[in-house]
Design a protein around this motif. Structure first.
Motif, PDB file in Angstrom:
ATOM      1  N   TRP A  62       0.848  -1.196   0.000  1.00  0.00           N
ATOM      2  CA  TRP A  62       0.000   0.000   0.000  1.00  0.00           C
ATOM      3  C   TRP A  62       0.887   1.252   0.000  1.00  0.00           C
ATOM      4  O   TRP A  62       2.049   1.208   0.408  1.00  0.00           O
ATOM      5  CB  TRP A  62      -0.934   0.032   1.217  1.00  0.00           C
ATOM      6  CG  TRP A  62      -0.202   0.123   2.535  1.00  0.00           C
ATOM      7  CD1 TRP A  62       0.226  -0.910   3.314  1.00  0.00           C
ATOM      8  CD2 TRP A  62       0.219   1.327   3.200  1.00  0.00           C
ATOM      9  NE1 TRP A  62       0.879  -0.446   4.421  1.00  0.00           N
ATOM     10  CE2 TRP A  62       0.887   0.929   4.393  1.00  0.00           C
ATOM     11  CE3 TRP A  62       0.095   2.686   2.916  1.00  0.00           C
ATOM     12  CZ2 TRP A  62       1.426   1.847   5.276  1.00  0.00           C
ATOM     13  CZ3 TRP A  62       0.632   3.616   3.813  1.00  0.00           C
ATOM     14  CH2 TRP A  62       1.281   3.190   4.981  1.00  0.00           C
ATOM     15  N   TYR A  63       0.314   2.322  -0.485  1.00  0.00           N
ATOM     16  CA  TYR A  63       0.994   3.596  -0.350  1.00  0.00           C
ATOM     17  C   TYR A  63      -0.011   4.738  -0.409  1.00  0.00           C
ATOM     18  O   TYR A  63      -1.101   4.620  -0.986  1.00  0.00           O
ATOM     19  CB  TYR A  63       2.099   3.786  -1.390  1.00  0.00           C
ATOM     20  CG  TYR A  63       1.666   3.804  -2.847  1.00  0.00           C
ATOM     21  CD1 TYR A  63       1.191   4.968  -3.455  1.00  0.00           C
ATOM     22  CD2 TYR A  63       1.787   2.666  -3.640  1.00  0.00           C
ATOM     23  CE1 TYR A  63       0.837   4.994  -4.788  1.00  0.00           C
ATOM     24  CE2 TYR A  63       1.441   2.685  -4.980  1.00  0.00           C
ATOM     25  CZ  TYR A  63       0.963   3.847  -5.537  1.00  0.00           C
ATOM     26  OH  TYR A  63       0.599   3.871  -6.860  1.00  0.00           O
ATOM     27  N   LEU A  64       0.350   5.834   0.241  1.00  0.00           N
ATOM     28  CA  LEU A  64      -0.380   7.093   0.147  1.00  0.00           C
ATOM     29  C   LEU A  64       0.404   8.010  -0.786  1.00  0.00           C
ATOM     30  O   LEU A  64       1.641   7.944  -0.833  1.00  0.00           O
ATOM     31  CB  LEU A  64      -0.513   7.746   1.524  1.00  0.00           C
ATOM     32  CG  LEU A  64      -1.162   6.904   2.621  1.00  0.00           C
ATOM     33  CD1 LEU A  64      -1.159   7.683   3.940  1.00  0.00           C
ATOM     34  CD2 LEU A  64      -2.581   6.500   2.245  1.00  0.00           C
ATOM     35  N   PHE A  65      -0.288   8.828  -1.531  1.00  0.00           N
ATOM     36  CA  PHE A  65       0.401   9.687  -2.493  1.00  0.00           C
ATOM     37  C   PHE A  65      -0.246  11.058  -2.577  1.00  0.00           C
ATOM     38  O   PHE A  65      -1.431  11.241  -2.259  1.00  0.00           O
ATOM     39  CB  PHE A  65       0.427   9.041  -3.884  1.00  0.00           C
ATOM     40  CG  PHE A  65      -0.938   8.823  -4.495  1.00  0.00           C
ATOM     41  CD1 PHE A  65      -1.528   9.790  -5.304  1.00  0.00           C
ATOM     42  CD2 PHE A  65      -1.636   7.655  -4.260  1.00  0.00           C
ATOM     43  CE1 PHE A  65      -2.774   9.595  -5.869  1.00  0.00           C
ATOM     44  CE2 PHE A  65      -2.886   7.439  -4.823  1.00  0.00           C
ATOM     45  CZ  PHE A  65      -3.457   8.411  -5.620  1.00  0.00           C
ATOM     46  N   GLY A  91      -4.324  10.477  -2.704  1.00  0.00           N
ATOM     47  CA  GLY A  91      -5.119   9.259  -2.611  1.00  0.00           C
ATOM     48  C   GLY A  91      -4.331   8.122  -2.006  1.00  0.00           C
ATOM     49  O   GLY A  91      -3.288   8.313  -1.362  1.00  0.00           O
ATOM     50  N   ALA A  92      -4.851   6.914  -2.221  1.00  0.00           N
ATOM     51  CA  ALA A  92      -4.256   5.710  -1.648  1.00  0.00           C
ATOM     52  C   ALA A  92      -4.340   4.578  -2.653  1.00  0.00           C
ATOM     53  O   ALA A  92      -5.296   4.483  -3.431  1.00  0.00           O
ATOM     54  CB  ALA A  92      -4.977   5.330  -0.356  1.00  0.00           C
ATOM     55  N   VAL A 115      -6.871   1.673  -6.690  1.00  0.00           N
ATOM     56  CA  VAL A 115      -6.406   3.019  -6.350  1.00  0.00           C
ATOM     57  C   VAL A 115      -7.592   3.974  -6.313  1.00  0.00           C
ATOM     58  O   VAL A 115      -8.432   3.966  -7.228  1.00  0.00           O
ATOM     59  CB  VAL A 115      -5.381   3.545  -7.382  1.00  0.00           C
ATOM     60  CG1 VAL A 115      -4.797   4.880  -6.918  1.00  0.00           C
ATOM     61  CG2 VAL A 115      -4.268   2.537  -7.608  1.00  0.00           C
ATOM     62  N   PHE A 116      -7.653   4.801  -5.263  1.00  0.00           N
ATOM     63  CA  PHE A 116      -8.639   5.885  -5.220  1.00  0.00           C
ATOM     64  C   PHE A 116      -7.895   7.210  -5.178  1.00  0.00           C
ATOM     65  O   PHE A 116      -6.967   7.394  -4.384  1.00  0.00           O
ATOM     66  CB  PHE A 116      -9.556   5.775  -4.008  1.00  0.00           C
ATOM     67  CG  PHE A 116     -10.525   6.924  -3.920  1.00  0.00           C
ATOM     68  CD1 PHE A 116     -11.592   7.017  -4.806  1.00  0.00           C
ATOM     69  CD2 PHE A 116     -10.331   7.930  -2.980  1.00  0.00           C
ATOM     70  CE1 PHE A 116     -12.479   8.093  -4.753  1.00  0.00           C
ATOM     71  CE2 PHE A 116     -11.211   9.001  -2.920  1.00  0.00           C
ATOM     72  CZ  PHE A 116     -12.288   9.081  -3.800  1.00  0.00           C
ATOM     73  N   THR A 117      -8.311   8.135  -6.035  1.00  0.00           N
ATOM     74  CA  THR A 117      -7.668   9.441  -6.145  1.00  0.00           C
ATOM     75  C   THR A 117      -8.712  10.543  -6.048  1.00  0.00           C
ATOM     76  O   THR A 117      -9.785  10.449  -6.647  1.00  0.00           O
ATOM     77  CB  THR A 117      -6.928   9.584  -7.494  1.00  0.00           C
ATOM     78  OG1 THR A 117      -6.076   8.464  -7.697  1.00  0.00           O
ATOM     79  CG2 THR A 117      -6.111  10.859  -7.534  1.00  0.00           C
ATOM     80  N   ALA A 133     -11.368   9.615  -8.743  1.00  0.00           N
ATOM     81  CA  ALA A 133     -10.960   8.634  -9.747  1.00  0.00           C
ATOM     82  C   ALA A 133     -10.730   7.289  -9.062  1.00  0.00           C
ATOM     83  O   ALA A 133     -10.056   7.216  -8.031  1.00  0.00           O
ATOM     84  CB  ALA A 133      -9.683   9.088 -10.452  1.00  0.00           C
ATOM     85  N   LEU A 134     -11.307   6.239  -9.629  1.00  0.00           N
ATOM     86  CA  LEU A 134     -11.142   4.885  -9.116  1.00  0.00           C
ATOM     87  C   LEU A 134     -10.526   4.027 -10.213  1.00  0.00           C
ATOM     88  O   LEU A 134     -11.023   4.002 -11.339  1.00  0.00           O
ATOM     89  CB  LEU A 134     -12.480   4.303  -8.674  1.00  0.00           C
ATOM     90  CG  LEU A 134     -12.449   2.956  -7.947  1.00  0.00           C
ATOM     91  CD1 LEU A 134     -11.767   3.098  -6.593  1.00  0.00           C
ATOM     92  CD2 LEU A 134     -13.865   2.415  -7.769  1.00  0.00           C
TER      93      LEU A 134
END
Length: 342
Positions: free
Chosen positions: A263-266, A303-304, A314-316, A335-336
């Protein structure tokens, strides 16, 4: 209809059974579905919806599959190898995509043309692209050509109002005022770098992905630059950020396949100098509704991303500055993206 076309591509060009037999990450086909919508902000204005479905090939130099793989893709592999990237990175993949983007004014209940707001518009397209990257996954380049149509043939009215009926939302009444039919093309290039922070912090990795890019065409012509920052556990080496629908902060359709949760946060952004935007400027060779555009636009996003084995989700959330002169409201949309390797 566009989805059926892409499914045909999948059946003819991607014999997945033979690729799975090889069981190499480089031989995986990657399918990605992206959906963007401003429903997260409770609005129907400006860029209100986008959908994009893509298929990314195995690495063309990985020796994947047998004759049943090589024969139907020989021409595409030849084109992929012939793309003149500024940097001759050894790893290349080609991509097929189909998508649609929809744009509306703020007052979707008005039937007459709204002179001081953007016109209704839709863009329906197919795309072919090539990506290239080095062995260390620290440099990435992509070239993409989208071909399609804007105007009534792009089926924006049908898609938007059908969806509104399904979720019991009033229909948009002004589609009679959309821009006219026009063939469209957009040739895009992007370049990304990866800079990793040394070591780990509380079991997490950190990296930064600066980028530059440009698009040329009667649909959109612009140049942009920006960066993405990421922090996470199991930060994937072969992931250059979440993909988005152009214009956007660019990412990559491919991602690492590992049998553990990553996982990552961005967060990041892009500033764009805009020379042409058909959805504001109107048709190229005929009269149509139009408004004055801003020549500089920026996106901020965060997002993550969550990945496991063959899947990535990914969700943005995206905040976009006003694209139209005189508009002072920022646009917010979500955005999904779902990616699957097979």
């Amino acid at each position: 209809m566009p989805l059926l076309v892409l499914l045909v591509f999948a059946v003819v060009l991607f014999p997945a059974a033979s690729l799975r037999a090889q069981d190499l990450p480089e031989c995986d086909v990657i399918a990605s579905l992206q959906v963007e919508n401003d429903r997260i902000a409770g609005t129907d204005r400006n860029y209100t919806h986008g959908t994009r479905l893509s298929l990314l090939s195995p690495e063309v130099n990985a020796g994947c599959g047998g004759e049943e793989w090589r024969r139907p893709t020989e021409t595409l592999q030849s084109w992929t190898s012939a793309v003149p990237f500024p940097n001759p990175y050894p790893n290349r993949r080609w991509k097929l995509a189909v998508g649609q983007s929809i744009f509306t004014p703020e007052d979707t209940g008005a039937e007459d043309l709204i002179e001081d707001d953007r016109p209704y518009a839709a863009w329906l397209y197919v795309g072919f692209g090539v990506v290239a990257y080095d062995e260390a996954y620290e440099n990435y380049e992509a070239v993409n050509l989208d071909l399609g149509v804007v105007g009534p043939l792009a089926q924006g009215e049908f898609v938007q109002n059908t969806f509104h009926n399904l979720i019991d939302v009033p229909e948009a009444d002004g589609w009679d005022n959309q821009i006219e039919n026009e063939p469209g093309f957009m040739l895009s290039y992007e370049r990304k770098w990866r800079f990793r922070a040394p070591g780990e912090f509380l079991g997490m990795q950190v990296d930064m992905l600066p980028h530059v890019g440009a698009s040329l065409g009667n649909v959109m012509t612009h140049a942009g630059l920006g960066a993405t920052f990421r922090i996470g556990a199991g930060l994937p080496d072969r992931d250059f950020g979440p993909p988005r629908i152009r214009p956007s902060v660019p990412g990559s359709d491919f991602f690492t396949r590992e049998k553990k949760i990553g996982w990552y946060l961005f967060g990041g952004g892009e500033g764009r100098a805009v020379m042409r935007n058909i959805f504001l400027d109107g048709n190229t060779f005929r009269d149509s509704p139009s408004v004055d555009k801003n020549n500089f636009v920026f996106d901020l996003q965060g997002g993550a991303a969550l990945s496991y084995d063959r899947a990535r989700l990914v969700f943005t959330t995206v905040l976009r500055s006003p694209e139209q002169e005189g508009d002072e409201e920022l646009d917010l949309f979500g955005a999904l993206t779902l990616g699957v390797r097979f």
